[in-house]
Scaffold this motif. Sequence first.
Motif, PDB file in Angstrom:
ATOM      1  N   ASN A   1      -1.826  -9.994   5.430  1.00 37.30           N
ATOM      2  CA  ASN A   1      -1.600  -8.953   4.409  1.00 37.30           C
ATOM      3  C   ASN A   1      -1.468  -7.682   5.015  1.00 37.30           C
ATOM      4  OD1 ASN A   1      -4.141  -7.664   4.806  1.00 37.30           O
ATOM      5  ND2 ASN A   1      -5.113  -9.719   4.155  1.00 37.30           N
ATOM      6  N   PRO A   2      -1.310  -6.455   4.391  1.00 33.89           N
ATOM      7  CA  PRO A   2      -0.844  -5.400   4.829  1.00 33.89           C
ATOM      8  C   PRO A   2      -1.694  -4.676   5.797  1.00 33.89           C
ATOM      9  CG  PRO A   2      -0.377  -5.231   2.547  1.00 33.89           C
ATOM     10  CD  PRO A   2      -0.943  -6.409   2.817  1.00 33.89           C
ATOM     11  N   GLN A   3      -3.126  -4.928   5.362  1.00 29.43           N
ATOM     12  CA  GLN A   3      -4.073  -4.377   6.261  1.00 29.43           C
ATOM     13  C   GLN A   3      -4.327  -4.986   7.745  1.00 29.43           C
ATOM     14  OE1 GLN A   3      -5.958  -1.328   5.448  1.00 29.43           O
ATOM     15  NE2 GLN A   3      -6.250  -1.437   7.607  1.00 29.43           N
ATOM     16  N   GLU A   4      -4.123  -6.274   7.574  1.00 32.51           N
ATOM     17  CA  GLU A   4      -4.172  -7.209   8.663  1.00 32.51           C
ATOM     18  C   GLU A   4      -3.196  -6.969   9.676  1.00 32.51           C
ATOM     19  OE1 GLU A   4      -5.093 -11.837   9.796  1.00 32.51           O
ATOM     20  OE2 GLU A   4      -4.433 -11.320   7.852  1.00 32.51           O
ATOM     21  N   ALA A   5      -2.042  -6.758   8.956  1.00 31.30           N
ATOM     22  CA  ALA A   5      -0.771  -6.358   9.765  1.00 31.30           C
ATOM     23  C   ALA A   5      -0.923  -5.121  10.824  1.00 31.30           C
ATOM     24  CB  ALA A   5       0.434  -6.231   9.027  1.00 31.30           C
ATOM     25  N   LEU A   6      -1.773  -4.200  10.101  1.00 31.56           N
ATOM     26  CA  LEU A   6      -2.022  -3.000  11.006  1.00 31.56           C
ATOM     27  C   LEU A   6      -3.056  -3.108  11.889  1.00 31.56           C
ATOM     28  CD1 LEU A   6      -1.695  -0.261   7.987  1.00 31.56           C
ATOM     29  CD2 LEU A   6       0.035  -0.699   9.833  1.00 31.56           C
ATOM     30  N   ASP A   7      -3.905  -3.760  11.433  1.00 32.06           N
ATOM     31  CA  ASP A   7      -5.239  -3.849  12.402  1.00 32.06           C
ATOM     32  C   ASP A   7      -4.999  -4.830  13.614  1.00 32.06           C
ATOM     33  OD1 ASP A   7      -6.900  -2.722  10.361  1.00 32.06           O
ATOM     34  OD2 ASP A   7      -7.832  -4.513   9.719  1.00 32.06           O
ATOM     35  N   ALA A   8      -4.041  -5.842  13.445  1.00 33.79           N
ATOM     36  CA  ALA A   8      -3.962  -6.857  14.667  1.00 33.79           C
ATOM     37  C   ALA A   8      -3.700  -5.755  16.041  1.00 33.79           C
ATOM     38  CB  ALA A   8      -2.714  -7.679  14.523  1.00 33.79           C
TER      39      ALA A   8
ATOM     40  N   GLY B   1      -2.284  -1.054  -0.805  1.00 35.25           N
ATOM     41  CA  GLY B   1      -2.041  -0.141   0.231  1.00 35.25           C
ATOM     42  C   GLY B   1      -3.039  -0.471   1.330  1.00 35.25           C
ATOM     43  N   ALA B   2      -2.469  -0.161   2.438  1.00 40.01           N
ATOM     44  CA  ALA B   2      -3.462  -0.029   3.733  1.00 40.01           C
ATOM     45  C   ALA B   2      -2.981   1.082   4.584  1.00 40.01           C
ATOM     46  CB  ALA B   2      -2.966  -1.439   4.513  1.00 40.01           C
ATOM     47  N   SER B   3      -4.092   1.397   5.410  1.00 36.21           N
ATOM     48  CA  SER B   3      -3.856   2.422   6.463  1.00 36.21           C
ATOM     49  C   SER B   3      -4.424   2.186   7.625  1.00 36.21           C
ATOM     50  CB  SER B   3      -4.566   3.748   5.708  1.00 36.21           C
ATOM     51  OG  SER B   3      -4.476   4.957   6.524  1.00 36.21           O
ATOM     52  N   GLU B   4      -4.054   2.887   8.533  1.00 34.65           N
ATOM     53  CA  GLU B   4      -4.199   2.540  10.134  1.00 34.65           C
ATOM     54  C   GLU B   4      -5.619   2.639  10.344  1.00 34.65           C
ATOM     55  OE1 GLU B   4      -3.492   1.056  13.431  1.00 34.65           O
ATOM     56  OE2 GLU B   4      -1.660   1.647  12.733  1.00 34.65           O
ATOM     57  N   PRO B   5      -6.353   1.866  11.201  1.00 30.32           N
ATOM     58  CA  PRO B   5      -7.676   1.903  11.808  1.00 30.32           C
ATOM     59  C   PRO B   5      -7.643   3.091  12.977  1.00 30.32           C
ATOM     60  CG  PRO B   5      -6.783  -0.133  12.173  1.00 30.32           C
ATOM     61  CD  PRO B   5      -5.757   0.314  11.275  1.00 30.32           C
TER      62      PRO B   5
ATOM     63  N   GLY C   1       0.199   3.985  17.861  1.00 29.24           N
ATOM     64  CA  GLY C   1       0.809   4.014  16.828  1.00 29.24           C
ATOM     65  C   GLY C   1      -0.466   4.193  15.797  1.00 29.24           C
ATOM     66  N   ARG C   2       0.138   4.893  14.460  1.00 31.14           N
ATOM     67  CA  ARG C   2      -0.722   4.959  13.359  1.00 31.14           C
ATOM     68  C   ARG C   2      -0.102   4.947  12.154  1.00 31.14           C
ATOM     69  NH1 ARG C   2      -2.759  10.809  13.697  1.00 31.14           N
ATOM     70  NH2 ARG C   2      -0.926  11.184  14.847  1.00 31.14           N
ATOM     71  N   GLY C   3      -0.128   3.728  11.481  1.00 26.92           N
ATOM     72  CA  GLY C   3       0.799   3.410  10.459  1.00 26.92           C
ATOM     73  C   GLY C   3       0.004   3.380   8.829  1.00 26.92           C
ATOM     74  N   GLN C   4       1.025   3.120   8.057  1.00 29.85           N
ATOM     75  CA  GLN C   4       0.619   2.891   6.721  1.00 29.85           C
ATOM     76  C   GLN C   4       1.638   1.906   5.976  1.00 29.85           C
ATOM     77  OE1 GLN C   4       0.487   6.199   7.948  1.00 29.85           O
ATOM     78  NE2 GLN C   4      -1.776   5.988   7.960  1.00 29.85           N
ATOM     79  N   ILE C   5       1.016   1.234   5.179  1.00 25.02           N
ATOM     80  CA  ILE C   5       1.957   0.254   4.387  1.00 25.02           C
ATOM     81  C   ILE C   5       1.398   0.455   2.616  1.00 25.02           C
ATOM     82  CG2 ILE C   5       2.427  -2.246   3.819  1.00 25.02           C
ATOM     83  CD1 ILE C   5       1.647  -2.517   6.833  1.00 25.02           C
TER      84      ILE C   5
ATOM     85  N   THR D   1       3.598  -9.604   9.287  1.00 30.12           N
ATOM     86  CA  THR D   1       3.804  -9.569   7.867  1.00 30.12           C
ATOM     87  C   THR D   1       4.638 -10.914   7.695  1.00 30.12           C
ATOM     88  OG1 THR D   1       3.625  -7.356   7.664  1.00 30.12           O
ATOM     89  CG2 THR D   1       4.551  -8.524   5.868  1.00 30.12           C
ATOM     90  N   ILE D   2       5.973 -10.958   8.070  1.00 31.02           N
ATOM     91  CA  ILE D   2       6.874 -12.137   7.953  1.00 31.02           C
ATOM     92  C   ILE D   2       6.547 -13.334   8.393  1.00 31.02           C
ATOM     93  CG2 ILE D   2       9.149 -12.756   7.697  1.00 31.02           C
ATOM     94  CD1 ILE D   2       9.695  -9.591   7.369  1.00 31.02           C
ATOM     95  N   ASP D   3       6.287 -13.368   9.764  1.00 28.97           N
ATOM     96  CA  ASP D   3       6.225 -14.650  10.555  1.00 28.97           C
ATOM     97  C   ASP D   3       4.716 -14.950  10.341  1.00 28.97           C
ATOM     98  OD1 ASP D   3       8.962 -15.043  12.104  1.00 28.97           O
ATOM     99  OD2 ASP D   3       8.353 -12.841  12.464  1.00 28.97           O
ATOM    100  N   PHE D   4       3.753 -14.074  10.488  1.00 28.55           N
ATOM    101  CA  PHE D   4       2.274 -14.723  10.512  1.00 28.55           C
ATOM    102  C   PHE D   4       1.676 -14.459   9.251  1.00 28.55           C
ATOM    103  CE2 PHE D   4       3.485 -12.797  14.856  1.00 28.55           C
ATOM    104  CZ  PHE D   4       3.948 -13.829  15.243  1.00 28.55           C
ATOM    105  N   GLY D   5       2.152 -14.215   7.983  1.00 29.49           N
ATOM    106  CA  GLY D   5       1.689 -14.325   6.885  1.00 29.49           C
ATOM    107  C   GLY D   5       0.449 -13.197   6.667  1.00 29.49           C
TER     108      GLY D   5
END
Length: 537
Positions: free
Chosen positions: A460-467, A524-528, A509-513, A454-458
């Motif tokens: 968005n919430p869904q992308e941050a969870l998907d990576a 909002g984003a949820s874990e794939p 892990g299984r996350g949400q933001i 999120t902070i270093d690589f810019g």
Amino acid sequence: MSFEFDALKYSYPSRRSLVYGRRGMVSTSQPLAAQAGLDIIKKGGNAVDAAIATAICMTVLEPTSNGIGGDCFALVWMKDKLYGLNASGHAPELANAKDIKAKGYSEMPVHGWIPVTVPGAVSGWVELSKRFGKLEFEELFESAIEYAENGYPVSPVISRLWENEYEEFFKDTEDPLFDEWKRVFSDNGRTPSAGEIWTLKDHAKTLREIAQTKGESFYRGALADKIDEHSRNTGGLIRKEDLAKFKAEWVEPISTSYKGYEINEIPPNGHGIVALMALNIMEGLDVKTHDDAETIHRQIEAMKLAFVDGQRYVSDPRYMKVTKEELLSKEYAEERRELIGHDAIMPEYGDPSCGGTIYLCTADGEGNMVSYIQSNYCGFGSGIVVPGTGIALHNRGNNFNLDENSENCIGANKKPYHTIIPGFLTKDGKPVGPFGVMGGFMQPQGHLQVMMNTIDFGMNPQEALDAPRWQWVGGKKIQVERAFPFAVTEELVRRGHEITVLPESTSMGRGQIIMRDEHGTLVGASEPRTDGFVAAW
């Protein structure tokens, strides 16, 4: 304060889209629970009411990961301030390492009565509602009771996890201690398939009693009597007196600054401090892109160093010999950072005094937000279900040790090292939003990766969870997902990391933001990696 990102910039293909809302949002790993929480906001409840209702639903809808007999933690942004709640229970009065070792154990067991500590989640629901809720406590139970009593379709990932737990332990055990689990959670030697309707009528009765007594029955009434009776009759240590003395406690969140933001966690006995220590180490290192081998190598090494410190020093704060301030010192992080070189190291703890889980998050239209996590720990917990109640008791005491010289040795009324950690991102003391990644010892590792995404690589919430993710599992051993870039994996091997590529990603892990974007809109984003869902209004 808003968070700026490019909603259409994706470095990795996403299986999900961002979800937007204005008046309310709930994100968790089970769609029916998320919708139940949003219904509460539509009825006039706030983010706290929604979080409690969602959490109660999850004890029914995702029993593989949490239950009525588990613990919880929460970070609550309410009226321009962040509050922390620690609803983790303590060991029974009768618990001590000497007696456990005399029974032939050299380490804490996973199943049975020995790792059972006082369940804290019910007290957590009560305290959250009492301090911040708008709706009546009983109203928050309605959806969960409906699903438990009349049935719900089991979601796909939960069906698989349910079957895995049965096959790995319950199928072959003949110990009568686990007969009630088999009666409640299996049917003639099988567990529910995806889409199958499953009822939990004992859960419905228990939840109704908890609602009507505002939790008193669980700690000082009829339900406490049933827990006490079953423990006495089957060799357990927990007593009604242990339950009666427990109450969830409000705590001051801990935080560290990272590149203009503040990452907030619950203080020990939880290990959110491990994520903060790793971020402190990373803050002084150059990073390039998410899929750069040098960046990932440094992340892994920072996490290893932070983790061994956490596992050495974190325990019930009344017994810790180093302070959280010492562990979070930027000077100490600088010392640890100097240990990171080109090759993988075998980490050792330093001396700072010298210098199964479910996660959910909620937000409402008034600016309130909640980061909440609840767990029975390993799968279904201890495997013990109190007859006639549906109360599956957790096994959080498994994180104690039996070394009587250790701060984290099991002892009467002591809280264990705890793996469940809600996170909350702020900037200049203003809320950006709640985040979390469930999954035992993956949790601080997930926090590090998602926050840097999120902070270093810019992202968005869904992308941050998907990576794609990595996980350190001890020594030089690293697990990576199948989607992890092959060239990066090859370079990590050359640097001495022992890499295993996992066939599936549920252990990552299984996350949400939930965040507020630059327009003030909820995002909002949820874990794939799970059956996750974002319900928005």
